[in-house]
Design a protein around this motif. Sequence first.
Motif, PDB file in Angstrom:
ATOM      1  N   HIS A   1     -29.698  34.382  -3.231  1.00 25.76           N
ATOM      2  CA  HIS A   1     -31.034  33.995  -2.788  1.00 25.76           C
ATOM      3  C   HIS A   1     -31.011  33.473  -1.360  1.00 25.76           C
ATOM      4  N   ASN A   2     -32.121  33.712  -0.649  1.00 27.69           N
ATOM      5  CA  ASN A   2     -32.228  33.242   0.733  1.00 27.69           C
ATOM      6  C   ASN A   2     -32.684  31.792   0.841  1.00 27.69           C
ATOM      7  N   SER A   3     -33.577  31.377  -0.084  1.00 26.72           N
ATOM      8  CA  SER A   3     -34.222  30.064   0.034  1.00 26.72           C
ATOM      9  C   SER A   3     -33.678  29.097  -1.007  1.00 26.72           C
ATOM     10  N   MET A   4     -33.515  27.846  -0.589  1.00 29.17           N
ATOM     11  CA  MET A   4     -33.032  26.805  -1.489  1.00 29.17           C
ATOM     12  C   MET A   4     -33.831  25.529  -1.282  1.00 29.17           C
ATOM     13  N   TYR A   5     -33.875  24.687  -2.324  1.00 28.45           N
ATOM     14  CA  TYR A   5     -34.775  23.544  -2.348  1.00 28.45           C
ATOM     15  C   TYR A   5     -34.102  22.343  -3.024  1.00 28.45           C
ATOM     16  N   TRP A   6     -34.519  21.163  -2.627  1.00 27.55           N
ATOM     17  CA  TRP A   6     -34.166  19.928  -3.322  1.00 27.55           C
ATOM     18  C   TRP A   6     -35.454  19.221  -3.742  1.00 27.55           C
ATOM     19  N   TYR A   7     -35.520  18.882  -5.044  1.00 28.46           N
ATOM     20  CA  TYR A   7     -36.640  18.143  -5.607  1.00 28.46           C
ATOM     21  C   TYR A   7     -36.122  16.862  -6.240  1.00 28.46           C
ATOM     22  N   ARG A   8     -37.041  15.905  -6.378  1.00 26.39           N
ATOM     23  CA  ARG A   8     -36.781  14.759  -7.233  1.00 26.39           C
ATOM     24  C   ARG A   8     -37.862  14.706  -8.310  1.00 26.39           C
ATOM     25  N   GLN A   9     -37.474  14.233  -9.499  1.00 26.91           N
ATOM     26  CA  GLN A   9     -38.410  14.145 -10.617  1.00 26.91           C
ATOM     27  C   GLN A   9     -38.422  12.715 -11.143  1.00 26.91           C
ATOM     28  N   ASP A  10     -39.583  12.105 -11.092  1.00 24.65           N
ATOM     29  CA  ASP A  10     -39.764  10.742 -11.566  1.00 24.65           C
ATOM     30  C   ASP A  10     -40.838  10.728 -12.643  1.00 24.65           C
ATOM     31  N   PRO A  11     -40.739   9.829 -13.604  1.00 20.84           N
ATOM     32  CA  PRO A  11     -41.735   9.762 -14.689  1.00 20.84           C
ATOM     33  C   PRO A  11     -43.154   9.627 -14.131  1.00 20.84           C
ATOM     34  N   GLY A  12     -44.045  10.483 -14.606  1.00 16.74           N
ATOM     35  CA  GLY A  12     -45.438  10.412 -14.188  1.00 16.74           C
ATOM     36  C   GLY A  12     -45.730  10.973 -12.818  1.00 16.74           C
ATOM     37  N   MET A  13     -44.685  11.440 -12.099  1.00 19.93           N
ATOM     38  CA  MET A  13     -44.901  11.915 -10.721  1.00 19.93           C
ATOM     39  C   MET A  13     -44.710  13.421 -10.594  1.00 19.93           C
ATOM     40  N   GLY A  14     -44.154  14.045 -11.594  1.00 20.27           N
ATOM     41  CA  GLY A  14     -43.885  15.465 -11.468  1.00 20.27           C
ATOM     42  C   GLY A  14     -42.722  15.727 -10.521  1.00 20.27           C
ATOM     43  N   LEU A  15     -42.483  16.973 -10.230  1.00 22.12           N
ATOM     44  CA  LEU A  15     -41.443  17.367  -9.290  1.00 22.12           C
ATOM     45  C   LEU A  15     -41.985  17.308  -7.869  1.00 22.12           C
ATOM     46  N   ARG A  16     -41.250  16.635  -6.982  1.00 21.12           N
ATOM     47  CA  ARG A  16     -41.680  16.528  -5.586  1.00 21.12           C
ATOM     48  C   ARG A  16     -40.590  17.078  -4.678  1.00 21.12           C
ATOM     49  N   LEU A  17     -41.004  17.863  -3.695  1.00 29.67           N
ATOM     50  CA  LEU A  17     -40.072  18.535  -2.800  1.00 29.67           C
ATOM     51  C   LEU A  17     -39.563  17.567  -1.742  1.00 29.67           C
TER      52      LEU A  17
END
Lengths: 110, 114
Positions: B29-45
Amino acid sequence: EDQVTQSPEALRLQEGESSSLNCSYTVSGLRGLFWYRQDPGKGPEFLFTLYSAGEEKEKERLKATLTKKESFLHITAPKPEDSATYLCAVRSSNTGKLIFGQGTTLQVKP
Amino acid sequence: NAGVTQTPKFQVLKTGQSMTLQCAQDMNHNSMYWYRQDPGMGLRLIYYSASEGTTDKGEVPNGYNVSRLNKREFSLRLESAAPSQTSVYFCASSEFLAGGPEQYFGPGTRLTVT
């Protein structure tokens, strides 16, 4: 501002009791709506992509549909193994990035 | 194919310590991402890399840095960890950024900062 809202936050069903999960969105030019399944302690697992209003996709007991403002994930005759958190995300044509909803946690009891 | 792999799976840090989260994908794949996941916040980039050699800020980049080491690997560094960075971190990849391809996620790193 691009936004995704999922409802309900939590859903309890008896095995065999069909229901639907809702994903409402506002986005500047939809370039795809995505459904993911997430099991506890695991990463999200891709289920479906929908691109245009009226489109439908099916996989086993799951069926995803799309309108101009929302998407539904219909679960027909669910089984306990369908228990998971279901995430909805949209891609905006402006940014190209995914915006995720907070998820619906589904529990199916035998 | 292993898909997207992340190390470590769990980490406990003290405030002020630094660490690097590693991510690799074998799907070309060409594109890569880092997310964080917190309770009640969903996935954030946090950060993303549209292609090898490029990186860009996402929604919540403060306190983090990234390196796209090559096409396969994308690392996330916390220079001075803070309790607010306690979260579950997910790496993801996709064929490319724009146009609608789905992203594939790794198993996550559970980070606790005390």
